[in-house]
Design a protein around this motif. Structure first.
Motif, PDB file in Angstrom:
ATOM      1  N   ILE A   1       0.863  -1.188   0.000  1.00 19.39           N
ATOM      2  CA  ILE A   1       0.000   0.000   0.000  1.00 19.39           C
ATOM      3  C   ILE A   1       0.898   1.235   0.000  1.00 19.39           C
ATOM      4  O   ILE A   1       1.937   1.254   0.659  1.00 19.39           O
ATOM      5  N   PHE A   2       0.462   2.274  -0.730  1.00 20.55           N
ATOM      6  CA  PHE A   2       1.215   3.519  -0.821  1.00 20.55           C
ATOM      7  C   PHE A   2       0.376   4.683  -0.310  1.00 20.55           C
ATOM      8  O   PHE A   2      -0.846   4.652  -0.399  1.00 20.55           O
ATOM      9  N   THR A   3       1.039   5.720   0.179  1.00 22.23           N
ATOM     10  CA  THR A   3       0.343   6.951   0.538  1.00 22.23           C
ATOM     11  C   THR A   3      -0.112   7.635  -0.748  1.00 22.23           C
ATOM     12  O   THR A   3       0.475   7.436  -1.813  1.00 22.23           O
ATOM     13  N   ALA A   4      -1.151   8.435  -0.639  1.00 18.07           N
ATOM     14  CA  ALA A   4      -1.683   9.144  -1.801  1.00 18.07           C
ATOM     15  C   ALA A   4      -0.949  10.472  -1.994  1.00 18.07           C
ATOM     16  O   ALA A   4      -0.019  10.803  -1.265  1.00 18.07           O
ATOM     17  N   ASN A   5      -1.403  11.247  -2.971  1.00 15.95           N
ATOM     18  CA  ASN A   5      -0.754  12.505  -3.318  1.00 15.95           C
ATOM     19  C   ASN A   5      -1.056  13.646  -2.351  1.00 15.95           C
ATOM     20  O   ASN A   5      -0.337  14.635  -2.323  1.00 15.95           O
ATOM     21  N   ASP A   6      -2.137  13.530  -1.586  1.00 12.68           N
ATOM     22  CA  ASP A   6      -2.552  14.647  -0.736  1.00 12.68           C
ATOM     23  C   ASP A   6      -3.181  14.126   0.554  1.00 12.68           C
ATOM     24  O   ASP A   6      -3.292  12.922   0.759  1.00 12.68           O
ATOM     25  N   MET A   7      -3.566  14.999   1.418  1.00 13.44           N
ATOM     26  CA  MET A   7      -4.352  14.695   2.623  1.00 13.44           C
ATOM     27  C   MET A   7      -3.792  13.529   3.451  1.00 13.44           C
ATOM     28  O   MET A   7      -4.415  12.473   3.549  1.00 13.44           O
ATOM     29  N   PRO A   8      -2.626  13.685   4.077  1.00 18.14           N
ATOM     30  CA  PRO A   8      -2.046  12.604   4.877  1.00 18.14           C
ATOM     31  C   PRO A   8      -3.001  12.069   5.946  1.00 18.14           C
ATOM     32  O   PRO A   8      -2.920  10.899   6.312  1.00 18.14           O
ATOM     33  N   GLN A   9      -3.914  12.891   6.424  1.00 22.09           N
ATOM     34  CA  GLN A   9      -4.856  12.436   7.449  1.00 22.09           C
ATOM     35  C   GLN A   9      -5.803  11.361   6.923  1.00 22.09           C
ATOM     36  O   GLN A   9      -6.457  10.684   7.696  1.00 22.09           O
ATOM     37  N   ARG A  10      -5.865  11.171   5.613  1.00 22.21           N
ATOM     38  CA  ARG A  10      -6.702  10.119   5.028  1.00 22.21           C
ATOM     39  C   ARG A  10      -5.942   8.817   4.780  1.00 22.21           C
ATOM     40  O   ARG A  10      -6.540   7.811   4.427  1.00 22.21           O
ATOM     41  N   ASP A  11      -4.638   8.833   4.897  1.00 20.50           N
ATOM     42  CA  ASP A  11      -3.872   7.609   4.670  1.00 20.50           C
ATOM     43  C   ASP A  11      -4.264   6.569   5.702  1.00 20.50           C
ATOM     44  O   ASP A  11      -4.502   6.887   6.866  1.00 20.50           O
ATOM     45  N   PRO A  12      -4.341   5.297   5.297  1.00 21.15           N
ATOM     46  CA  PRO A  12      -4.766   4.259   6.246  1.00 21.15           C
ATOM     47  C   PRO A  12      -3.757   4.070   7.376  1.00 21.15           C
ATOM     48  O   PRO A  12      -2.556   4.165   7.172  1.00 21.15           O
ATOM     49  N   ILE A  13      -4.283   3.836   8.560  1.00 24.13           N
ATOM     50  CA  ILE A  13      -3.449   3.550   9.723  1.00 24.13           C
ATOM     51  C   ILE A  13      -3.658   2.102  10.139  1.00 24.13           C
ATOM     52  O   ILE A  13      -2.723   1.415  10.517  1.00 24.13           O
ATOM     53  N   THR A  14      -4.880   1.627  10.057  1.00 27.49           N
ATOM     54  CA  THR A  14      -5.181   0.235  10.409  1.00 27.49           C
ATOM     55  C   THR A  14      -6.016  -0.397   9.300  1.00 27.49           C
ATOM     56  O   THR A  14      -6.806   0.286   8.647  1.00 27.49           O
ATOM     57  N   TRP A  15      -5.822  -1.694   9.091  1.00 30.07           N
ATOM     58  CA  TRP A  15      -6.609  -2.419   8.110  1.00 30.07           C
ATOM     59  C   TRP A  15      -6.502  -3.912   8.374  1.00 30.07           C
ATOM     60  O   TRP A  15      -5.636  -4.370   9.097  1.00 30.07           O
ATOM     61  N   THR A  16      -7.417  -4.639   7.761  1.00 28.45           N
ATOM     62  CA  THR A  16      -7.460  -6.090   7.861  1.00 28.45           C
ATOM     63  C   THR A  16      -7.656  -6.649   6.451  1.00 28.45           C
ATOM     64  O   THR A  16      -8.442  -6.112   5.680  1.00 28.45           O
ATOM     65  N   VAL A  17      -6.928  -7.702   6.124  1.00 32.80           N
ATOM     66  CA  VAL A  17      -7.088  -8.389   4.842  1.00 32.80           C
ATOM     67  C   VAL A  17      -7.579  -9.801   5.145  1.00 32.80           C
ATOM     68  O   VAL A  17      -6.987 -10.512   5.953  1.00 32.80           O
ATOM     69  N   ALA A  18      -8.672 -10.178   4.512  1.00 30.83           N
ATOM     70  CA  ALA A  18      -9.235 -11.515   4.677  1.00 30.83           C
ATOM     71  C   ALA A  18      -9.453 -12.121   3.301  1.00 30.83           C
ATOM     72  O   ALA A  18      -9.588 -11.402   2.316  1.00 30.83           O
TER      73      ALA A  18
END
Length: 145
Positions: free
Chosen positions: A58-75
């Protein structure tokens, strides 16, 4: 990837969930509904595209760092009727552990595939559900079979 879906998601057309897996770090997926739902779900159908998925990135996007994921789950699951099985979880990350530069990788994440059948007759998974309960703006994930 056969298809991507963002159930209950609300995405601008130019930032659709398909951008999550297009392999281009300059495009992004953005789900506005995370603001009122508190989380989002992505279903990626891998049917017939590969025998298994061993890791993702996963990569950070071009803007809005506050929207970048911090937690996630893959199933993952082998069929629509199979139960979801946890393949990876990034729930114990601190915002301080996440990249701050734009278009930066979080790193490659290995999936927990022990005990799952591998092969064309019993694919490891045909779908991957991703839940990102913190933020909904992420650049594409890449996969390595």
């Amino acid at each position: 990837v056969k298809s991507t879906e963002n159930p209950k998601g609300s995405c601008p057309a130019h930032e659709s969930v398909a951008k999550l897996v297009d392999g281009d770090v300059k495009t992004k997926w953005f789900d506005r509904s995370i603001d009122w739902l508190g989380m989002t779900t992505v279903v990626i159908d891998l049917k017939d595209c590969c025998e298994s998925l061993g890791e993702y990135e996963i990569f950070t996007a071009n803007d809005m760092p506050q929207r970048d994921p911090i937690t996630w789950t893959v199933a993952g699951r082998a069929t629509d009727k199979s139960p979801w099985l946890l393949l990876h979880s990034a729930l114990d990350q601190s915002p301080m552990d996440c990249p701050t530069e734009r278009y930066s990788s979080y790193g490659r994440y290995k999936l927990l595939l022990e005990g799952m059948a591998i092969g064309k007759s019993h694919p490891v998974k045909e779908e991957m559900g991703v839940m990102m309960p913190q933020h909904g703006d992420a650049a594409p994930a890449t996969n390595s079979p």
